[in-house]
Structures are given as C-alpha cells and as structure tokens.
Write a protein that holds these residues in place. Structure first.
Motif, PDB file in Angstrom:
ATOM      1  N   LEU A  49     -14.721  27.739  30.625  1.00  0.00           N
ATOM      2  CA  LEU A  49     -13.263  27.832  30.712  1.00  0.00           C
ATOM      3  C   LEU A  49     -12.615  26.461  30.556  1.00  0.00           C
ATOM      4  CD1 LEU A  49     -12.939  30.392  33.647  1.00  0.00           C
ATOM      5  CD2 LEU A  49     -12.156  30.755  31.300  1.00  0.00           C
ATOM      6  N   ALA A  50     -13.237  25.433  31.121  1.00  0.00           N
ATOM      7  CA  ALA A  50     -12.692  24.082  30.987  1.00  0.00           C
ATOM      8  C   ALA A  50     -12.723  23.637  29.522  1.00  0.00           C
ATOM      9  CB  ALA A  50     -13.486  23.105  31.851  1.00  0.00           C
ATOM     10  N   LEU A  51     -13.791  23.970  28.812  1.00  0.00           N
ATOM     11  CA  LEU A  51     -13.869  23.631  27.386  1.00  0.00           C
ATOM     12  C   LEU A  51     -12.771  24.349  26.599  1.00  0.00           C
ATOM     13  CD1 LEU A  51     -17.731  23.711  26.694  1.00  0.00           C
ATOM     14  CD2 LEU A  51     -16.257  21.709  27.001  1.00  0.00           C
ATOM     15  N   ILE A  52     -12.557  25.621  26.918  1.00  0.00           N
ATOM     16  CA  ILE A  52     -11.507  26.377  26.224  1.00  0.00           C
ATOM     17  C   ILE A  52     -10.137  25.774  26.516  1.00  0.00           C
ATOM     18  CG2 ILE A  52     -10.334  28.623  26.116  1.00  0.00           C
ATOM     19  CD1 ILE A  52     -13.042  29.924  26.664  1.00  0.00           C
ATOM     20  N   VAL A  55      -9.676  22.776  24.360  1.00  0.00           N
ATOM     21  CA  VAL A  55      -9.412  23.168  22.971  1.00  0.00           C
ATOM     22  C   VAL A  55      -7.963  23.616  22.826  1.00  0.00           C
ATOM     23  CG1 VAL A  55      -9.961  24.869  21.192  1.00  0.00           C
ATOM     24  CG2 VAL A  55     -11.810  23.753  22.463  1.00  0.00           C
ATOM     25  N   ARG A  56      -7.459  24.312  23.845  1.00  0.00           N
ATOM     26  CA  ARG A  56      -6.069  24.778  23.820  1.00  0.00           C
ATOM     27  C   ARG A  56      -5.079  23.684  24.217  1.00  0.00           C
ATOM     28  NH1 ARG A  56      -5.815  30.901  25.519  1.00  0.00           N
ATOM     29  NH2 ARG A  56      -3.955  30.228  26.623  1.00  0.00           N
ATOM     30  N   ARG A  57      -5.610  22.497  24.489  1.00  0.00           N
ATOM     31  CA  ARG A  57      -4.815  21.335  24.881  1.00  0.00           C
ATOM     32  C   ARG A  57      -4.023  21.585  26.166  1.00  0.00           C
ATOM     33  NH1 ARG A  57      -2.526  18.863  19.115  1.00  0.00           N
ATOM     34  NH2 ARG A  57      -4.596  18.590  18.156  1.00  0.00           N
ATOM     35  N   GLU A  58      -4.652  22.308  27.082  1.00  0.00           N
ATOM     36  CA  GLU A  58      -4.066  22.505  28.397  1.00  0.00           C
ATOM     37  C   GLU A  58      -4.485  21.361  29.318  1.00  0.00           C
ATOM     38  OE1 GLU A  58      -4.902  26.243  30.182  1.00  0.00           O
ATOM     39  OE2 GLU A  58      -4.246  27.422  28.456  1.00  0.00           O
ATOM     40  N   SER A  59      -3.586  20.916  30.137  1.00  0.00           N
ATOM     41  CA  SER A  59      -3.899  19.866  31.091  1.00  0.00           C
ATOM     42  C   SER A  59      -4.821  20.413  32.175  1.00  0.00           C
ATOM     43  CB  SER A  59      -2.620  19.334  31.740  1.00  0.00           C
ATOM     44  OG  SER A  59      -2.932  18.451  32.798  1.00  0.00           O
ATOM     45  N   LEU A  60      -5.832  19.633  32.532  1.00  0.00           N
ATOM     46  CA  LEU A  60      -6.741  20.001  33.620  1.00  0.00           C
ATOM     47  C   LEU A  60      -6.401  19.254  34.905  1.00  0.00           C
ATOM     48  CD1 LEU A  60     -10.122  20.122  31.662  1.00  0.00           C
ATOM     49  CD2 LEU A  60      -8.987  22.047  32.775  1.00  0.00           C
ATOM     50  N   ALA A 185      -6.816  26.666  32.342  1.00  0.00           N
ATOM     51  CA  ALA A 185      -7.192  25.539  33.191  1.00  0.00           C
ATOM     52  C   ALA A 185      -7.168  25.941  34.663  1.00  0.00           C
ATOM     53  CB  ALA A 185      -6.241  24.366  32.946  1.00  0.00           C
ATOM     54  N   GLN A 186      -6.183  26.743  35.045  1.00  0.00           N
ATOM     55  CA  GLN A 186      -6.122  27.220  36.428  1.00  0.00           C
ATOM     56  C   GLN A 186      -7.338  28.101  36.741  1.00  0.00           C
ATOM     57  OE1 GLN A 186      -2.678  29.567  37.385  1.00  0.00           O
ATOM     58  NE2 GLN A 186      -3.028  29.447  39.586  1.00  0.00           N
ATOM     59  N   MET A 187      -7.730  28.947  35.793  1.00  0.00           N
ATOM     60  CA  MET A 187      -8.934  29.760  35.984  1.00  0.00           C
ATOM     61  C   MET A 187     -10.162  28.875  36.173  1.00  0.00           C
ATOM     62  SD  MET A 187      -8.523  32.569  32.951  1.00  0.00           S
ATOM     63  CE  MET A 187      -6.897  33.145  32.477  1.00  0.00           C
ATOM     64  N   ALA A 188     -10.243  27.801  35.381  1.00  0.00           N
ATOM     65  CA  ALA A 188     -11.400  26.904  35.473  1.00  0.00           C
ATOM     66  C   ALA A 188     -11.493  26.272  36.853  1.00  0.00           C
ATOM     67  CB  ALA A 188     -11.308  25.832  34.382  1.00  0.00           C
ATOM     68  N   TRP A 189     -10.363  25.763  37.371  1.00  0.00           N
ATOM     69  CA  TRP A 189     -10.370  25.159  38.688  1.00  0.00           C
ATOM     70  C   TRP A 189     -10.698  26.182  39.772  1.00  0.00           C
ATOM     71  CZ3 TRP A 189     -10.989  20.484  40.245  1.00  0.00           C
ATOM     72  CH2 TRP A 189     -10.557  19.405  39.467  1.00  0.00           C
ATOM     73  N   THR A 190     -10.157  27.380  39.642  1.00  0.00           N
ATOM     74  CA  THR A 190     -10.459  28.423  40.615  1.00  0.00           C
ATOM     75  C   THR A 190     -11.945  28.754  40.604  1.00  0.00           C
ATOM     76  OG1 THR A 190      -8.247  29.388  40.405  1.00  0.00           O
ATOM     77  CG2 THR A 190      -9.961  30.814  41.292  1.00  0.00           C
ATOM     78  N   PHE A 230     -14.624  35.802  28.489  1.00  0.00           N
ATOM     79  CA  PHE A 230     -13.943  36.629  27.477  1.00  0.00           C
ATOM     80  C   PHE A 230     -12.967  37.598  28.134  1.00  0.00           C
ATOM     81  CE2 PHE A 230     -13.558  40.516  24.976  1.00  0.00           C
ATOM     82  CZ  PHE A 230     -13.090  40.001  23.778  1.00  0.00           C
ATOM     83  N   GLY A 231     -13.418  38.315  29.156  1.00  0.00           N
ATOM     84  CA  GLY A 231     -12.551  39.300  29.792  1.00  0.00           C
ATOM     85  C   GLY A 231     -11.321  38.679  30.409  1.00  0.00           C
TER      86      GLY A 231
END
Length: 315
Positions: A49-52, A55-60, A185-190, A230-231
């Motif tokens: 998720l962090a990689l995605i 790629v989407r240029r979202e701030s982490l 990015a929020q999903m990745a941190w969660t 993916f889901g």
C-alpha cells in the motif's frame, strides 16, 4: 459508462475481499497461529500500500493528530483480526464473515453515543430481524433441523463486528485529521499500526514464527494482495461514485461470496434453515446500513459506503 465502471469496480472489490477468510482457512493447521497470520498479512499489505501511495504521489506524512487517529484505527483493527481469525477457525469463514458484517448495528449505536446521530424506525426494525437471522444461521433456532455451531466462535464473530465498528469511527475521525495524506497512504499507516500491534501480541503468545512452508507463504501473500490491497484500494476508488443504496447492496457480495467459496473449496454443508438465516441476516444488514440518519453537517464524515470508510481487508 462511468457509473457502470464504478458498479463493476465496487463489485470486484467486494468479491476480492470475500477471499480473505478462504486464504486464512487454507493455511495448514498448526503452521501459524491466528495472531501471527494477522501480523504477517497486514505488514505485507502495508508495504504494498505504501508503494501504491508513492506511485499515486500521495503524501505519507500525516499530521500529529492524524497519526494518532490512524494508529488508533490500526490498534482497533488488530483487535478485529485477533477475534475474527479465531472465529473463522471455530465456525468457518462464511458464517464468521456474516457475523462480522453486523458491524452496521454497532456503528450506528456508536454514532448515537459519539456523534449524536438518530436511529430511524427502519433501523430499529432491522435489529430484531438480524437477531432472528443469526439464531437460525447458527442453529440456535431450528432444533434438530439445524446443526448448532460453536457458541464461542459465534461470540468472537460478533466481537469482530464491535471492533470493526470502533475502527470505522476512528478512521472517520482520522480522515479529517490526516492533512495531505490520501486514502491509500492512510490505509498503509493503519496497516502498519495493526501489524505491529499483532506482532507484539504474537511475541507475547510465543506464536510469532516464520511461515514454515510454501503453502502458508502463498496464502499470506494471497490474503494481503487480493483482499487487503486490491480489494481495499478498489473499493476506496469506486464506492464514492456509486449511489449509497446500490453501494450497500454491492458490499453484501463480500459475505455472500465468502459462504459460496467455503462451500466450493471446503465442502461446507449448510441446512436450509441456516441458509435462510444467513439470507435474513444479510437482508437486515442491508436495511440497517441504509436506515441510519447521518451525523450533523459539522461532524467528520467519509465519502464511501453507507456505514464504513474504505472497507477493511477482512469485511
């Protein structure tokens, strides 16, 4: 065309998440404990998720307040996985998933307490319908015609719903506080917070060991990439573009297909009363998800499904 694409995307995301309990059930018995399974899958999912997000240029980089709520959401989601994986072992993935989706009722009740939301008559009607449905699906009603399931497994499944409802409210609060961070990015941190919490618990249990075989590794990769990444990302992308009633209906594909996969892959047998109870429960969940009156206009909200933010990789 755009609406059709959003509908298909939402359906695809819900069906992808329905494979989560199947991957968990497919892990060889005794190879990994339920807590360790949750730790591995969420940490692997967090990395992807962090990689995605990059790629989407979202701030982490969340704000301090956003990091607090995102971490809180991760800890609550860890509680969700802790009880849900154990419920799967005891009652099977299909029923455990249906029980977990009763979160719509807990979410509404927490909304009353935390946000001052009001409950409609339709919602209050949906609650006893769901109770009857669960009683039939678990064999509490039906006498000799149904096969009663493990009561502790049922309790754990309902506990999953309570944890997930609390998680939803934490994500809603965090959505307004994460600053420039995007949804992925929020999903990745969660996921990081969830995985770290479960890893600590697994260490305390003495169950945090390396996956012992290729089948276990493939199942962990499958649940992380198919269900969680993916889901979750697909639903977060397409649900805001689907009318709320249709979104609620499409999300029911997840528990429905979880039952279908369990029958196809594991030969699970259900009586007609249990099938009727499962259908009645899903109908009540759908009705309850549409019946709540929303929070006041100044309360934190999220542009997704009727009762949830970006759906978790479990439900």
């Amino acid at each position: 065309m755009r609406r059709s694409r959003a509908v298909l995307g939402t359906a695809a995301g819900a069906i992808a998440i329905s494979f989560a309990p199947i991957f968990v059930q497919a892990i060889p018995h005794g190879s990994l404990g339920p807590t360790a399974i949750g730790a591995y899958r969420t940490l692997l999912g967090a990395f992807v998720l962090a990689l995605i997000a990059l790629v989407r240029r979202e701030s982490l980089r969340p704000t301090r307040r956003g990091l607090f709520f995102t971490t809180l959401a991760g800890v609550l989601f860890a509680g969700d996985l802790f009880v849900w994986h154990r419920s799967i072992v005891r009652v099977g993935g299909g029923l455990a998933t249906i029980l977990g989706n009763t979160q719509v009722f807990w979410t509404a009740l927490l909304g009353v307490v935390l946000l001052g939301e009001r409950l409609t008559g339709r919602f209050l009607l949906a609650v006893p319908v769901a109770i009857v449905g669960i009683a039939l699906a678990t064999g509490v009603l039906g006498g000799d015609a149904a096969s009663p399931v493990d009561p502790l497994g049922v309790a754990l499944g309902l506990g999953t719903a309570l944890f997930y409802a609390a998680y939803i409210h934490a994500v809603r609060a965090g959505r307004a506080a994460v600053g420039r961070m995007g949804a992925v990015a929020q999903m990745a941190w969660t996921s990081v917070a969830c995985g770290a919490t479960l890893a600590v618990v697994a260490l305390a249990e003495g169950t945090l060991v390396l996956p012992p075989d290729a089948r276990t590794v493939l199942c962990l990769v499958g649940v992380a990439l198919v269900a969680q990444v993916f889901g979750w990302v697909t639903l977060a992308t397409f649900i805001p573009r689907v009318p709320i009633a249709l979104a609620g209906l499409l999300l029911l594909l997840q528990p429905a297909f979880a039952v279908v996969w369990e029958v196809l892959f594991f030969g699970r047998a259900f009586t007609m009363l249990q099938v009727a109870g499962a259908a009645l429960t899903l109908l009540a969940i759908y009705g309850g998800s549409l019946a709540r009156v929303g929070p006041p206009s100044d309360a934190p909200t999220t542009p997704t499904a009727p009762t949830a933010p970006a759906p978790s990789p479990v439900k």
